[in-house]
Design a protein around this motif. Structure first.
Motif: not given
Ligand SMILES: Cc1cc2nc3c(=O)[nH]c(=O)nc-3n(C[C@H](O)[C@H](O)[C@H](O)COP(=O)(O)O)c2cc1C
Ligand code: SF4
Ligand code: FES
Lengths: 474, 215
Positions: A129, A134-136, A166-167, A174-178, B184, B190-192, B195, B204, B206
């Motif tokens: 990511x 990759x955003x999500x 996460x955030x 760098x922030x991404x949710x899985x 989960x 903590x959520x990004x 999108x 994004x 970064x």
């Protein structure tokens, strides 16, 4: 009950995996009983690859992966770094979809990686990511793998709490949710465009190509990277140790190591981490470090080198290395790293029927050569097995195959019969390669074991069906 | 009246909130419905249609593609015996025969007491551990008729057979429908963030902007 005797090198808490001599790039943690916890992961170098990545520009991370020539482990063996580069410029957002649908008969490795080292996979996802923007990320796990889902859910909860997912990951921008996503039972969903359809909430039917890669148009019509679980599991090691160290293992064309599941009639079946592109089938089947030979008192008849979809190999292929290109030139494929070994007791007509039955059942029905053809092939094989075969049936089976996969079908070299090897993959009249896959066992067995089919057709075996039901358990 | 219990309605809303488009929650919500009732009922499909912005027919049409969703009641324990190639080579057909004769029903059926449903299934990714079967998707490796009988005896006695499976799994055996014993949780802080494709046109945070990358 007598405890089954487990082979030497077998680790009870990583069932199937055999700890042997040799490099352990992605299976090293299996030696620990708590290999799936964040604590163990961090104590054994975990998330170091991610930290290394975050210290560099995304483009540099991408370049490192490209340099490593990390070949995809899901079946097609396409280099991950190159595939990542197919995202069209300036089109955002981009998504990651992880292919954890492992269902190709003979294949057992992704489930092990997800159950026993979930953080290694999560780290790999994060690196992908970061590198490609990759955003999500969606982690699509085969529905039937209940324990893998539990382990991944726990691992993700831990990783969120510790700030690895996460955030603002590790205090960076760098922030991404899985998102952990459960599948629900359908082999075809492993095909990447079907996977995307399924993730969008539809029936899991493959999309018409082109575009050839979802990197161009994927989830919700956006650029999407789809990678296999094992492919991603390598990324932490590659970033932590560098592409050069990675290329210090395996062959030039296929660097690193690779997991192979060897099942069937060998003395020590199991999942082995093998030097990619170097080890031969012979070493794998007979070597002391690996399977230690065919089961007692028996000899090799044939083997499937790369999962149910692969044309079969024989004695004369034993000295080929486990190298994608070489195996392809010999007329088959390494596919998903699933090797099924059969000894001389194997009834090839029956084995062939079972595989064709699989493809017939799992055909999604979108295109007729596959939907109808695989069903006809199953019925014909069934009638041959039942003693009602006709002399014309073998040609009929091949003719139906020719309608699914026209032209000379790639088969293992049959030089003795005046037939040349034709490189994999086959041509197809279908939307995806599932239909042609059903042709692989048919062509392989009819070419090599024609007499077994003919015996079934010309001589009626008494049908042996167990008729006694020994009372109902109460 | 909705189908989901108030607690599950919260879970459903949380699941749907993770996806850029709510239709993506289709399969997870079908699993949730099955967890609540053991199978997917008509009222469940109606509520899932509302939650995903589809119709009940689309929910049925989609759900019926996937083998794990049952649109009729099944036993408390779903016994899946793999008969694909690696298992077949090591005696899966005999194992299935034993499972059928000992429970007194053929694959595809449920015992009269409603405890067991048997299915003959495709490869479950345990091929090196053949032959194998699963019960409510928990694995039993290197299976024998004896192992199967012990598992059945445990379940009838209300005990968990998981430790016998050789699959390094333990703890309670959930009833059919409950796939995983945890799920989960993504803490809101903590959520990004989700999108949605239509709301985002820029790289994004970064990623260097293309202008910067070019220059
Ligand atoms: C019928 C079919 C089934 C497939 N099943 C899987 C699967 O279960 N897991 C997987 O990773 N790839 C599977 N693939 C390959 C995927 O389409 C895709 O190539 C792969 O996930 C890409 O990841 P990789 O480049 O990391 O290998 C399948 C392909 C086909 C045609
Ligand atoms: S080849 Fe078979 S599985 Fe693939 S799209 Fe066509 S019908 Fe579906
Ligand atoms: S063939 Fe039975 S688990 Fe793979």
């Amino acid at each position: 009950m007598a405890e089954p005797t487990l082979p030497d090198g077998y680790i009870a808490h990583a069932p199937g995996f055999i700890a042997n001599a040799g490099p352990k790039l992605i299976t090293g943690r299996f030696a620990h009983e708590d290999s799936f916890t964040l604590e163990r992961f961090l104590a054994t170098g975990g998330y170091q690859g991610l930290r290394t990545a975050l210290g560099r520009a995304p483009a540099e991370v991408h370049a490192e992966v490209r340099e490593a020539t990390l070949l995809g482990r899901g079946g097609a063996g396409f280099p991950a770094g190159v595939k990542w580069g197919f995202c069209p410029e300036g089109v955002w957002p981009r998504y990651l979809v992880v292919n954890g649908d492992e269902s190709e008969p003979g294949t057992y490795k992704d489930r092990l990686l997800m159950e026993r080292d979930p953080h290694q996979l999560i780290e790999g996802m994060l690196i992908a990511c970061y590198a490609v923007g990759l955003s999500q990320a969606f982690l699509y796990v085969r529905g039937e793998m209940a324990l893998a889902q539990e382990r991944l859910a726990t691992a993700l909860d831990e990783a969120y709490a510790a700030g690895y997912v996460g955030a603002e990951i590790c205090g960076s921008n760098f922030s991404v949710d899985v998102v952990l996503h459960w599948g629900a039972g359908a082999y075809i969903v492993g095909e990447e465009t079907a996977l995307i359809e399924s993730l969008e909430g539809n029936r899991g039917m493959p999309r018409l190509k082109p575009p050839y890669f979802p990197a161009a148009i994927g989830l919700y019509g956006q650029p999407t990277i789809v990678n296999n679980v094992e492919t991603l599991a390598n990324l932490g090691w590659i970033l932590a140790n560098g592409a050069d160290a990675y290329k210090g293992h395996g062959s030039e064309a296929s660097p690193g190591t690779r997991l192979f599941a060897v099942s069937g009639h060998v003395r020590r079946p199991g999942i082995y981490e093998v030097e990619h592109g170097v080890t031969t089938f012979r070493e794998l089947f007979y070597g002391d470090n690996f399977c230690r030979g065919i089961r007692d008192g028996h000899e090799l008849k044939t083997f499937i080198p790369g999962g149910a979809s692969a044309p079969w190999f024989f004695e004369e292929h034993l000295d080929l290395p486990l190298e994608g290109q070489v195996v392809s030139e010999a007329g088959s494929m390494l596919g998903s790293g699933a090797i099924v070994v059969m000894d001389e007791t194997t009834d090839t007509v029956k084995a062939c029927l079972r595989l064709v039955q699989f493809f017939a059942r799992e055909s999604c029905g979108k295109c007729s050569p596959c939907r109808e053809g695989t069903g006809w092939q199953e019925q014909i094989l069934q009638r041959i097995l039942d003693g009602h075969g006709r002399p014309s049936d073998l040609d009929l089976l091949l003719d139906i195959g020719d309608n699914i996969s026209p032209g000379p079908y790639p088969v293992a070299a049959f030089a003795d019969q005046g037939l040349d090897a034709v490189p994999f993959p086959p041509r197809q009249t279908t939307i995806c390669p599932l239909g042609p896959s059903a042709v692989a066992p048919i062509v392989s067995t009819i070419r090599r074991f024609r007499h077994e089919f003919e015996t079934r057709i010309t001589r009626r075996d008494p049908i042996t069906v167990a008729v006694s039901v020994e009372g109902v358990a109460s | 009246m909705g189908f989901f219990t108030p607690a599950n309605e919260k879970v459903a809303a949380d699941i749907a909130s993770r996806y850029p488009r709510r239709r993506s929650a289709m399969i997870p919500l079908l699993h949730l419905a099955q967890e609540q009732e053991g199978w997917v009922t008509g009222p469940a499909m109606e509520q899932i249609a509302e939650l995903t912005g589809t119709t009940p027919v689309e929910v049925l049409g989609t759900g019926s593609f996937y083998e794990m969703f049952k649109f009729h009641p099944v036993g408390r324990y779903l016994v899946n015996v793999c008969t694909n190639i690696s298992c077949q080579l090591l005696g899966a057909e005999d194992l299935l025969e034993h499972v059928e004769s000992s429970l007194g029903v053929r694959a595809g059926s449920t015992t009269d007491d409603g405890l067991f449903t048997i299915e003959e299934v495709e490869c479950v990714a345990a091929c090196t551990e053949a032959p194998c079967f699963t019960v409510n998707y928990r694995y039993f490796h290197r299976a024998t008729p004896v192992l199967f009988d012990e598992v059945v005896a445990d379940l009838r006695a209300g005990e968990s057979p998981l430790a016998r499976g050789g699959a390094a799994d333990d703890g309670p055996m959930p009833e059919h429908g409950t796939l995983a014993r945890n799920r989960q949780r993504i803490p809101v802080r903590s959520r990004a963030g989700v999108v949605p494709p239509e709301d985002v046109n820029d790289p994004p945070a970064w990623m260097p902007t293309e202008a910067a990358a070019d220059g």
